[in-house]
Design a protein around this motif. Structure first.
Motif, PDB file in Angstrom:
ATOM      1  N   PHE A 190       0.654  -0.615   0.121  1.00 41.91           N
ATOM      2  CA  PHE A 190       0.296   0.339  -0.357  1.00 41.91           C
ATOM      3  C   PHE A 190       0.748   1.099   0.151  1.00 41.91           C
ATOM      4  O   PHE A 190       0.856   2.339  -0.655  1.00 41.91           O
ATOM      5  CB  PHE A 190      -0.968   0.057   1.378  1.00 41.91           C
ATOM      6  N   LEU A 191       2.129   1.471   0.825  1.00 43.17           N
ATOM      7  CA  LEU A 191       2.863   2.608   0.966  1.00 43.17           C
ATOM      8  C   LEU A 191       3.731   2.299  -0.387  1.00 43.17           C
ATOM      9  O   LEU A 191       3.770   3.807  -0.836  1.00 43.17           O
ATOM     10  CB  LEU A 191       3.540   2.264   2.306  1.00 43.17           C
ATOM     11  N   ALA A 192       4.163   1.690  -0.973  1.00 45.09           N
ATOM     12  CA  ALA A 192       4.666   1.667  -1.926  1.00 45.09           C
ATOM     13  C   ALA A 192       3.751   2.199  -3.356  1.00 45.09           C
ATOM     14  O   ALA A 192       4.584   3.300  -4.055  1.00 45.09           O
ATOM     15  CB  ALA A 192       5.139   0.199  -2.582  1.00 45.09           C
ATOM     16  N   GLU A 193       3.070   1.904  -3.613  1.00 42.99           N
ATOM     17  CA  GLU A 193       1.516   2.262  -4.314  1.00 42.99           C
ATOM     18  C   GLU A 193       0.978   3.644  -3.975  1.00 42.99           C
ATOM     19  O   GLU A 193       1.102   4.560  -5.039  1.00 42.99           O
ATOM     20  CB  GLU A 193       0.397   1.451  -4.480  1.00 42.99           C
ATOM     21  N   LEU A 194       1.222   3.987  -3.119  1.00 43.89           N
ATOM     22  CA  LEU A 194       0.944   5.461  -1.996  1.00 43.89           C
ATOM     23  C   LEU A 194       2.458   6.274  -2.627  1.00 43.89           C
ATOM     24  O   LEU A 194       1.572   7.323  -3.186  1.00 43.89           O
ATOM     25  CB  LEU A 194       1.041   5.353  -0.870  1.00 43.89           C
ATOM     26  N   ALA A 195       3.914   6.120  -2.302  1.00 46.32           N
ATOM     27  CA  ALA A 195       4.305   6.367  -3.023  1.00 46.32           C
ATOM     28  C   ALA A 195       4.446   6.824  -4.503  1.00 46.32           C
ATOM     29  O   ALA A 195       5.513   7.677  -4.897  1.00 46.32           O
ATOM     30  CB  ALA A 195       5.414   5.732  -3.052  1.00 46.32           C
ATOM     31  N   ALA A 196       4.645   5.874  -5.396  1.00 50.85           N
ATOM     32  CA  ALA A 196       4.693   5.472  -6.965  1.00 50.85           C
ATOM     33  C   ALA A 196       3.674   6.686  -7.295  1.00 50.85           C
ATOM     34  O   ALA A 196       3.589   7.478  -8.179  1.00 50.85           O
ATOM     35  CB  ALA A 196       3.833   4.286  -7.350  1.00 50.85           C
TER      36      ALA A 196
END
Length: 258
Positions: free
Chosen positions: A107-113
């Motif tokens: 979830f955090l990786a998608e948010l960062a992307a």
């Protein structure tokens, strides 16, 4: 007695709620597990297919990269679904915690992307791509990643340049290849005995508009992916919502296990 009955009723309701969360989480993760298995199967089949489909994919860098993306996504979903199913049905706090942490990282990786895409959105303009093409495209150097990627795009989408073949004027390509108006990747191809061959490569390279692709790749790619962009946006919202619910369910089940 009244307080005891209320307490027992509350405990029963809490247990029923916990069971409902457990089975919902199991079903949800079983579907994720099946989806991951399907993607893994497709990726492995393409790589080991004896009928020659592997050669077709390997000849196109975009498709070849896509196969490994499918394998990576399939493996991640397979692991995620397996952990979620085992953690839910066995009520294993360790597996549930690991599942929660994995979902949180994704979830955090998608948010960062998404944040990076918003910050660097100016790098997706026609002007930026045109400037990069003029400065770095070499035409026939397949060992250069930038050049080979552009060749693959122009070959795949039957286009030339960012806006049009005129983009190659005053470019590094023309500086290195003064007798060629456009690179080979811009030349039109026709089907002959099931294979795509150049209709007239010499005429194309000399600048004849009849034998080259005149549509820019920016428009070609945007037109091709226009529907998929909206679908991907809708799916991204659905996936983020599911991930949030998955984290909530996993933590509720984790805290409810005695």
């Amino acid at each position: 007695m009244g307080q005891g009955e209320a307490s027992a009723r509350g405990t029963t309701m809490e247990g029923d709620c916990l069971s409902c969360i457990k089975y919902l989480m199991f079903v949800f993760n079983f579907l994720i597990f099946l989806g991951g298995s399907f993607l893994l199967g497709v990726g492995v089949w393409v790589l080991v297919d004896p009928t020659g489909f592997r050669e077709i994919v390997a000849a196109n860098p975009l498709l070849f990269t896509g196969v490994y993306i499918i394998l990576g996504m399939g493996g991640m979903l397979f692991l995620l679904g397996f952990l979620g199913c085992c953690g839910a049905i066995r009520e294993n706090k360790c597996l549930l915690l690991f599942f929660f942490m994995l979902i949180l990282l994704i979830f955090l990786a998608e948010l960062a992307a998404a944040i990076l895409a918003f910050i660097f959105r100016e790098h997706l303009t026609r002007e930026y791509f045109t400037k990069e093409l003029k400065s770095h495209y070499q035409g026939y150097n397949n060992s250069d990643v930038f050049t080979s990627t552009w060749n693959a795009i122009m070959t795949t989408f039957d286009c030339c340049g960012v806006n049009s073949p005129e983009d190659f004027k005053d470019s590094l390509f023309r500086l290195n290849n003064q007798n060629h108006m456009v690179p080979e990747a811009c030349c039109q191809r026709v089907l002959v005995n099931g294979e795509r061959v150049y209709s007239s490569q010499e005429q194309c390279l000399s600048g004849n508009m009849m034998f080259r692709y005149n549509k820019g790749c920016y428009s070609a790619v945007v037109d091709y992916f226009e529907l998929y962009i909206y679908v991907a946006g809708a799916l991204a919202i659905v996936v983020l919502t599911i991930e949030l619910f998955a984290m909530v369910f996993a933590m509720c089940l984790f805290r409810g296990i005695q």
